[in-house]
Motif scaffolding. Structure first.
Motif, PDB file in Angstrom:
ATOM      1  N   CYS A   3       2.390 -20.268 -28.959  1.00 24.55           N
ATOM      2  CA  CYS A   3       1.508 -19.247 -27.924  1.00 24.55           C
ATOM      3  C   CYS A   3       0.760 -18.222 -29.109  1.00 24.55           C
ATOM      4  O   CYS A   3       0.487 -17.181 -28.472  1.00 24.55           O
ATOM      5  N   CYS A   8      -4.080 -15.064 -22.591  1.00 19.53           N
ATOM      6  CA  CYS A   8      -3.970 -15.139 -21.111  1.00 19.53           C
ATOM      7  C   CYS A   8      -5.008 -15.084 -20.338  1.00 19.53           C
ATOM      8  O   CYS A   8      -5.829 -14.114 -20.343  1.00 19.53           O
ATOM      9  N   VAL A  15      -0.767 -14.283 -25.482  1.00 20.86           N
ATOM     10  CA  VAL A  15       0.390 -14.858 -24.670  1.00 20.86           C
ATOM     11  C   VAL A  15       1.731 -14.319 -25.469  1.00 20.86           C
ATOM     12  O   VAL A  15       2.711 -13.926 -24.678  1.00 20.86           O
ATOM     13  N   VAL A  22       2.365 -13.234 -16.009  1.00 14.27           N
ATOM     14  CA  VAL A  22       1.779 -14.825 -16.273  1.00 14.27           C
ATOM     15  C   VAL A  22       2.004 -14.963 -17.794  1.00 14.27           C
ATOM     16  O   VAL A  22       2.502 -16.038 -18.167  1.00 14.27           O
ATOM     17  N   CYS A  23       1.958 -14.082 -18.829  1.00 17.71           N
ATOM     18  CA  CYS A  23       2.156 -14.162 -19.943  1.00 17.71           C
ATOM     19  C   CYS A  23       3.573 -14.620 -20.389  1.00 17.71           C
ATOM     20  O   CYS A  23       3.825 -15.323 -21.281  1.00 17.71           O
ATOM     21  N   SER A  26       4.391 -18.010 -19.122  1.00 18.65           N
ATOM     22  CA  SER A  26       3.948 -19.048 -20.127  1.00 18.65           C
ATOM     23  C   SER A  26       4.625 -19.174 -21.389  1.00 18.65           C
ATOM     24  O   SER A  26       4.844 -20.182 -21.812  1.00 18.65           O
ATOM     25  N   ARG A  27       4.798 -18.173 -21.890  1.00 19.60           N
ATOM     26  CA  ARG A  27       5.824 -18.060 -23.136  1.00 19.60           C
ATOM     27  C   ARG A  27       6.971 -18.624 -23.071  1.00 19.60           C
ATOM     28  O   ARG A  27       7.315 -19.332 -24.080  1.00 19.60           O
ATOM     29  N   ARG A  29       7.891 -21.064 -20.844  1.00 22.01           N
ATOM     30  CA  ARG A  29       7.885 -22.433 -20.556  1.00 22.01           C
ATOM     31  C   ARG A  29       7.456 -23.103 -21.770  1.00 22.01           C
ATOM     32  O   ARG A  29       7.989 -24.137 -22.398  1.00 22.01           O
ATOM     33  N   LEU A  30       6.732 -22.479 -22.764  1.00 24.09           N
ATOM     34  CA  LEU A  30       6.238 -23.017 -24.058  1.00 24.09           C
ATOM     35  C   LEU A  30       7.461 -23.054 -25.001  1.00 24.09           C
ATOM     36  O   LEU A  30       7.786 -24.031 -25.885  1.00 24.09           O
TER      37      LEU A  30
END
Length: 64
Positions: A3, A8, A15, A22-23, A26-27, A29-30
């Motif tokens: 990321c 974002c 991110v 949201v950031c 996502s971070r 999940r990655l």
């Protein structure tokens, strides 16, 4: 994928800084998707491949 370079769409920030929910999601999940080999750089993977080939050559020379 890391990321480091992702931006974002919600807050337009990187991110990896995790400025908004949201950031952060996502971070997270990655990071979960990376697994063991996801943290290795391409150079490290190349070194591992060369080492594996060297071990295979040595094993074949001792076996024959």
């Amino acid at each position: 994928m890391t990321c480091d370079r992702l931006v974002c769409a919600n807050c337009a920030a990187p991110v990896n800084e995790g400025r908004c929910p949201v950031c952060r999601a996502s971070r997270e999940r990655l990071q979960q998707q990376e697994g063991v080999l996801g943290a290795l750089t391409p150079a490290a993977l190349l070194v591992l491949l060369v080492a594996l080939v060297a071990v295979a050559v040595l094993a074949r020379s001792f076996a024959g």
